[in-house]
Design an enzyme around this catalytic site. Structure first.
Site, PDB file in Angstrom:
ATOM      1  N   ASN A  66       0.836  -1.195   0.000  1.00  6.28           N
ATOM      2  CA  ASN A  66       0.000   0.000   0.000  1.00  6.28           C
ATOM      3  C   ASN A  66       0.873   1.248   0.000  1.00  6.28           C
ATOM      4  O   ASN A  66       2.093   1.183   0.214  1.00  6.28           O
ATOM      5  CB  ASN A  66      -0.913  -0.001   1.229  1.00  6.28           C
ATOM      6  CG  ASN A  66      -1.920  -1.129   1.214  1.00  6.28           C
ATOM      7  OD1 ASN A  66      -2.547  -1.387   0.191  1.00  6.28           O
ATOM      8  ND2 ASN A  66      -2.074  -1.811   2.339  1.00  6.28           N
ATOM      9  N   CYS A  75      -5.553  -8.087  -4.112  1.00  2.15           N
ATOM     10  CA  CYS A  75      -6.012  -6.969  -4.937  1.00  2.15           C
ATOM     11  C   CYS A  75      -6.451  -7.525  -6.287  1.00  2.15           C
ATOM     12  O   CYS A  75      -5.620  -7.986  -7.077  1.00  2.15           O
ATOM     13  CB  CYS A  75      -4.918  -5.923  -5.120  1.00  2.15           C
ATOM     14  SG  CYS A  75      -5.468  -4.526  -6.132  1.00  2.15           S
ATOM     15  N   GLY A  76      -7.738  -7.479  -6.542  1.00  3.47           N
ATOM     16  CA  GLY A  76      -8.277  -8.026  -7.778  1.00  3.47           C
ATOM     17  C   GLY A  76      -7.846  -7.256  -9.008  1.00  3.47           C
ATOM     18  O   GLY A  76      -7.517  -7.850 -10.049  1.00  3.47           O
ATOM     19  N   ASN A 187     -11.306  -3.060   4.793  1.00  9.44           N
ATOM     20  CA  ASN A 187     -11.707  -2.364   3.575  1.00  9.44           C
ATOM     21  C   ASN A 187     -13.211  -2.126   3.652  1.00  9.44           C
ATOM     22  O   ASN A 187     -13.977  -3.065   3.874  1.00  9.44           O
ATOM     23  CB  ASN A 187     -11.368  -3.207   2.344  1.00  9.44           C
ATOM     24  CG  ASN A 187      -9.888  -3.523   2.254  1.00  9.44           C
ATOM     25  OD1 ASN A 187      -9.075  -2.664   1.971  1.00  9.44           O
ATOM     26  ND2 ASN A 187      -9.526  -4.774   2.523  1.00  9.44           N
ATOM     27  N   GLU A 204     -10.134   1.755   0.931  1.00  5.57           N
ATOM     28  CA  GLU A 204      -9.192   0.663   1.136  1.00  5.57           C
ATOM     29  C   GLU A 204      -8.264   0.988   2.297  1.00  5.57           C
ATOM     30  O   GLU A 204      -7.706   2.084   2.368  1.00  5.57           O
ATOM     31  CB  GLU A 204      -8.367   0.419  -0.128  1.00  5.57           C
ATOM     32  CG  GLU A 204      -9.191  -0.037  -1.330  1.00  5.57           C
ATOM     33  CD  GLU A 204      -8.321  -0.494  -2.477  1.00  5.57           C
ATOM     34  OE1 GLU A 204      -7.395  -1.304  -2.236  1.00  5.57           O
ATOM     35  OE2 GLU A 204      -8.557  -0.049  -3.613  1.00  5.57           O
ATOM     36  N   ARG A 205      -8.106   0.026   3.198  1.00  5.78           N
ATOM     37  CA  ARG A 205      -7.188   0.245   4.314  1.00  5.78           C
ATOM     38  C   ARG A 205      -5.773   0.395   3.754  1.00  5.78           C
ATOM     39  O   ARG A 205      -5.340  -0.343   2.878  1.00  5.78           O
ATOM     40  CB  ARG A 205      -7.250  -0.918   5.317  1.00  5.78           C
ATOM     41  CG  ARG A 205      -6.871  -2.263   4.763  1.00  5.78           C
ATOM     42  CD  ARG A 205      -6.838  -3.332   5.839  1.00  5.78           C
ATOM     43  NE  ARG A 205      -6.404  -4.599   5.264  1.00  5.78           N
ATOM     44  CZ  ARG A 205      -6.132  -5.674   5.974  1.00  5.78           C
ATOM     45  NH1 ARG A 205      -6.269  -5.656   7.293  1.00  5.78           N
ATOM     46  NH2 ARG A 205      -5.742  -6.789   5.391  1.00  5.78           N
ATOM     47  N   CYS A 213     -11.941  -1.135  -6.877  1.00  4.63           N
ATOM     48  CA  CYS A 213     -11.355  -2.165  -6.011  1.00  4.63           C
ATOM     49  C   CYS A 213     -11.909  -3.518  -6.441  1.00  4.63           C
ATOM     50  O   CYS A 213     -13.107  -3.786  -6.263  1.00  4.63           O
ATOM     51  CB  CYS A 213     -11.676  -1.884  -4.542  1.00  4.63           C
ATOM     52  SG  CYS A 213     -11.053  -3.142  -3.409  1.00  4.63           S
ATOM     53  N   GLY A 214     -11.047  -4.362  -7.010  1.00  2.00           N
ATOM     54  CA  GLY A 214     -11.496  -5.652  -7.518  1.00  2.00           C
ATOM     55  C   GLY A 214     -11.931  -6.605  -6.425  1.00  2.00           C
ATOM     56  O   GLY A 214     -12.962  -7.277  -6.542  1.00  2.00           O
ATOM     57  N   SER A 215     -11.157  -6.689  -5.329  1.00  2.00           N
ATOM     58  CA  SER A 215     -11.558  -7.580  -4.238  1.00  2.00           C
ATOM     59  C   SER A 215     -12.827  -7.068  -3.574  1.00  2.00           C
ATOM     60  O   SER A 215     -13.677  -7.859  -3.138  1.00  2.00           O
ATOM     61  CB  SER A 215     -10.427  -7.734  -3.215  1.00  2.00           C
ATOM     62  OG  SER A 215     -10.109  -6.505  -2.600  1.00  2.00           O
TER      63      SER A 215
END
Length: 270
Positions: A66, A75-76, A187, A204-205, A213-215
């Site tokens: 990060n 991370c998607g 997140n 996102e943290r 954000c994919g995930s």
């Protein structure tokens, strides 16, 4: 002494990454600090996260940093970007990427059509506080939450099904990092459902509000399925594009674009 580090910059729906092969980092001792320096949008290259990868026995491993130098567990969007980069460099279309112990099965159907099977998700993990604790916390800070659900997709997500303004999302995202509720942070996903589409914004943290954000898309889709808000397949909508989500035999599959921005050299002074 100045080290020259080759890098690639890519983005997934505006969520941007600096990607470096581990072989180019042999002389770098502090990868966390390097990631912070490279991620800085004023004095570095600028990105949401830095990705370091390598290959062993036809399996690729990925480490995610990060902007604050901390590690992310998944991370998607970065996975799609790395899969496309590997495809461009090697021609491989079926690619296995490991993030820690999480195995991600990627398929490059076309240069801008990349699928990632992230496996199954969990709604019952030790890090998840009870719904009553989340609501008590929200009341204390006068946060206007609607339906909420915790999801673990390799990294922790709290899904809030509520329409909130960006300034309120920022406040809530920051407040919900409180150690009393989520020991390692979380997140925070703000999801609004219309016509089987999820309009999503994610705090996102370690990164703050990002463009995609994919995930978070995977977690929000899984939560939406469980609550009966959406059905498979569904679309997750971000500012700069969409992700197509499917559920197959309990596995969550994400499909979307990945965009190549540049190759370059970063000069690191020791």
């Amino acid at each position: 002494m100045i080290n020259k580090i080759n890098f690639v910059k890519m983005h997934g729906l505006g969520n941007d990454f600096v990607i470096v092969h581990k072989r180019d980092l042999a002389t770098v001792c502090n990868l966390s600090q390097l990631a912070k320096n490279m991620a800085d949008r004023h004095t570095g290259i600028g990105c949401d996260q830095c990705i370091i990868y390598e290959e062993y026995n036809n399996v690729y491993t990925m480490i995610i940093y990060n902007i604050d130098g901390s590690n992310a567990k998944l991370c998607g969007n970065a996975t799609r970007c790395l899969a496309k980069l590997i495809y461009l460099d090697t021609g491989k279309k079926d690619i296995t990427i490991m993030v820690g112990k999480k195995k991600l099965l990627c398929n490059v159907e076309a240069a801008n059509k990349i699928s990632v099977n992230v496996g199954n998700v969990s709604f019952n993990e030790t890090w998840m506080p009870s719904r009553d604790r989340i609501w008590a916390f929200a009341e204390r800070y006068m946060l206007d939450l609607k339906e909420t659900m915790c999801v673990d997709i390799g990294n922790p997500h709290l899904i809030i099904f509520s329409k909130l303004e960006p300034q309120d999302q920022k406040i809530i995202g920051q407040k919900l990092q409180a150690k009393e509720l989520f020991v390692d942070g979380v997140n925070v996903n703000f999801a609004e459902v219309k016509d089987n589409k999820i309009y999503l914004s994610v705090w996102e943290r370690g990164a703050g509000l990002t463009l995609a954000c994919g995930s978070g898309a995977c977690g929000s889709f899984a939560a939406g399925l469980k609550l009966g808000f959406v059905h498979s397949p569904s679309t997750v909508v971000f500012k700069y594009g969409n992700l197509i989500m499917q559920e197959e035999d309990g596995n969550i599959i994400m499909q979307g674009e990945a965009t190549f921005v540049m190759r370059g050299e970063y000069y690191c002074e020791k």
